[in-house]
Design an enzyme around this catalytic site. Structure first.
Site, PDB file in Angstrom:
ATOM      1  N   LYS A  13       0.948  -1.314  -0.067  1.00  0.00           N
ATOM      2  CA  LYS A  13       0.187   0.101  -0.003  1.00  0.00           C
ATOM      3  C   LYS A  13       0.948   1.266   0.101  1.00  0.00           C
ATOM      4  CE  LYS A  13      -3.840  -1.881   2.939  1.00  0.00           C
ATOM      5  NZ  LYS A  13      -4.937  -1.734   2.062  1.00  0.00           N
TER       6      LYS A  13
ATOM      7  N   ARG B 256     -10.556 -11.209   2.223  1.00  0.00           N
ATOM      8  CA  ARG B 256     -11.459 -12.279   1.656  1.00  0.00           C
ATOM      9  C   ARG B 256     -10.905 -13.654   1.680  1.00  0.00           C
ATOM     10  NH1 ARG B 256     -11.729  -9.080  -3.828  1.00  0.00           N
ATOM     11  NH2 ARG B 256     -11.417  -7.468  -2.380  1.00  0.00           N
TER      12      ARG B 256
END
Length: 514
Positions: A291, A365
């Protein structure tokens, strides 16, 4: 909404905890004080549930303050106003229903949420005044309004720095007296303590809250409980269970991944359990798909879904509703290192499906998928009636609905409607979005059954939900995508920091299951 639920007359404290978590609430501590510390001034807080109650109280007080102030306050549209008397300050909180929005916009205006939110202003005044004692009473208030006010007082009192014994931050703890039915008071205490637990977990830095310390803390919270039991699956057990998605996500971190199972069983519950799964990424660097620093800054909050469920477990243990609940916290740190999983890797999930990694920053997820597989594969009598997951899963959900509303996906209309109703009642709102069959191709890989992220710039919250739907079998399922954080003060919640999103919604949902 309360269903058949009634809060017990006494609340058992949590087991002794650490990292600043309190086994008992601020309200309980304040109400046990017999003598004020410091100031001898007593503040009087009156919550008025209608305009007649406001005017009645002002008429009584008018003999003690000037006519000009009486007329000014009587005609005021403020929600909270302060009257200074020789005997001490009086704060009147006016909690009147809002006019219905003529354009049908979503409003948070239940009695409960209105009372809760106004106490942010009340507590701010109290902190400025620093009275030694506070008397809180209600005039023309419904049960929900009174509970909301007391809940809001506890939420407003939470302060991370004072809970960690910061030398420069002194806690405000007056003698507190509340004119309210004991069961109502206990319901407010149990609810607000649960929300503040979730907030505190999110606020903890990742250096303090890692997979090991988080799992130990969960066990400590409920040590000795008669109804709540904690089991931890460490990395070795995850490997035995062939949870290849979860073990890959946590492979590069100093502390390995783990699955924490919090089982709550009321002895009188006859229904199948509700299963809840929370994303618990204690820090998310993004992995090898690193990120940018601005997006990494607050990634200690990436365990906000699991924090909400840990808070919910606190409510279950203290409020003792007649339900059965299984909570699974999927805990890992998405770190960078020589063991990190890579784009292009093909992983095998617990349910046997293969997953190609497109983006290592779509890790939430993955841990949820393996944990959902565990939840839905339980045998009777532990087979769940429904399964709900809560996660800080996608930025796309925030783009769609902003920071204050949770995004809901569901395979069952009845479950979806029940969650939306609970969110409206609790002032912890949800809005349902669709899963779209035409987007299914975006989740397919030429080398595996699934790919973990779509390459499309659009509909990211939808495709993330559709990925999770591959792991819930035929159990009715809901996925809630949350922010878990507020950058500014919001009602009784001070910011920046964790906001306990979805704790109150899920409490209301479980009350209806009683």
């Amino acid at each position: 909404m309360m269903g058949n639920y009634k809060c017990p007359e006494t609340l058992e404290p949590l087991a002794q905890t650490d990292l600043g978590l309190m086994p008992r609430s601020w309200l309980e501590q304040a109400m046990e004080l017999s003598e004020p510390v410091g100031s001898n001034v007593e503040a009087h807080v009156i919550v008025a549930g209608n305009q007649e109650a406001v005017e009645r109280r002002l008429d009584v007080l008018s003999k003690k303050f000037p006519d000009w102030q009486y007329l000014q306050e009587k005609d005021s549209n403020k929600d909270v106003f302060l009257i200074s008397l020789d005997s001490g300050p009086v704060i009147i909180a006016r909690c009147l229903p809002k006019d219905k929005d003529p354009q049908g916009m979503l409003q948070q205006d239940s009695d409960y949420s209105r009372g809760r939110n106004v106490m942010g202003q009340v507590f701010s005044l109290l902190k400025q005044l620093k009275p030694g004692s506070v008397q809180l009473e209600f005039d023309a208030c419904s049960r929900e309004l009174a509970i909301g006010c007391v809940t809001g007082l506890e939420l407003a009192a939470y302060d991370y720095r004072s809970s960690r014994d910061d030398a420069d931050k002194e806690a405000f703890l007056p003698v507190l007296r509340i004119d309210i039915t004991q069961s109502w008071l206990n319901e407010a205490i149990a609810t607000s303590h649960a929300v503040n637990t979730a907030r505190h977990l999110v606020n903890l830095p990742a250096a303090d809250l890692n997979p090991q310390s988080y799992s130990e803390l969960a066990g400590n919270l409920f040590r000795g409980s008669a109804t709540t039991h904690v089991t931890v699956w460490p990395r070795e057990r995850l490997q035995e269970e062939k949870m290849g998605l979860m073990t890959a996500v946590g492979a590069a971190a100093e502390h390995g991944p783990c699955l924490v199972h919090i089982s709550y069983r009321h002895p009188d519950s006859k229904k199948a359990p509700v299963a809840l799964v929370g994303k618990g990424i204690t820090f998310d660097t993004g992995g090898l798909d690193l990120k940018p620093s601005a997006f990494m800054r607050n990634m200690k909050k990436d365990m906000g879904g699991s924090a909400a469920l840990a808070g919910l477990a606190v409510w279950l243990d203290r409020a003792r509703p007649v339900v059965s609940v299984d909570i699974y916290l999927a805990i890992a740190e998405n770190a960078v290192g020589k063991q990190a999983f890579r784009p292009g890797d093909i992983l095998t999930a617990r349910n046997g499906k293969t997953v190609e990694i497109d983006n290592t920053d779509a890790e939430g997820r993955l841990v949820l998928a393996d944990a959902l597989s565990v939840a839905v594969s339980r045998e009777a009598p532990d087979k769940p009636s429904v399964v709900i997951d809560v996660a800080t899963l996608t930025g796309a959900a925030r783009v769609a609905l902003g920071m204050k509303v949770g995004v809901l996906f569901a395979t069952n209309d009845e479950l979806s409607a029940a969650l939306v109703r609970a969110g409206e009642s609790a002032g912890d709102p949800l809005w349902r979005l669709p899963m779209i069959k035409a987007y299914d191709a975006e989740l397919r890989s030429p080398v595996a059954a699934l790919v973990n992220a779509s390459t499309s710039r659009f509909g990211g919250a939808i495709t993330a939900a559709m990925f999770l739907a591959e792991f819930v079998d035929d159990v009715p399922w809901a996925h809630i995508d949350v922010n878990a954080w507020t950058d500014a003060n919001d009602g009784a919640i001070s910011g920046p920091g964790g906001n306990g999103q979805m704790v109150q919604c899920l409490i209301d949902f479980l009350r209806e299951q009683v």
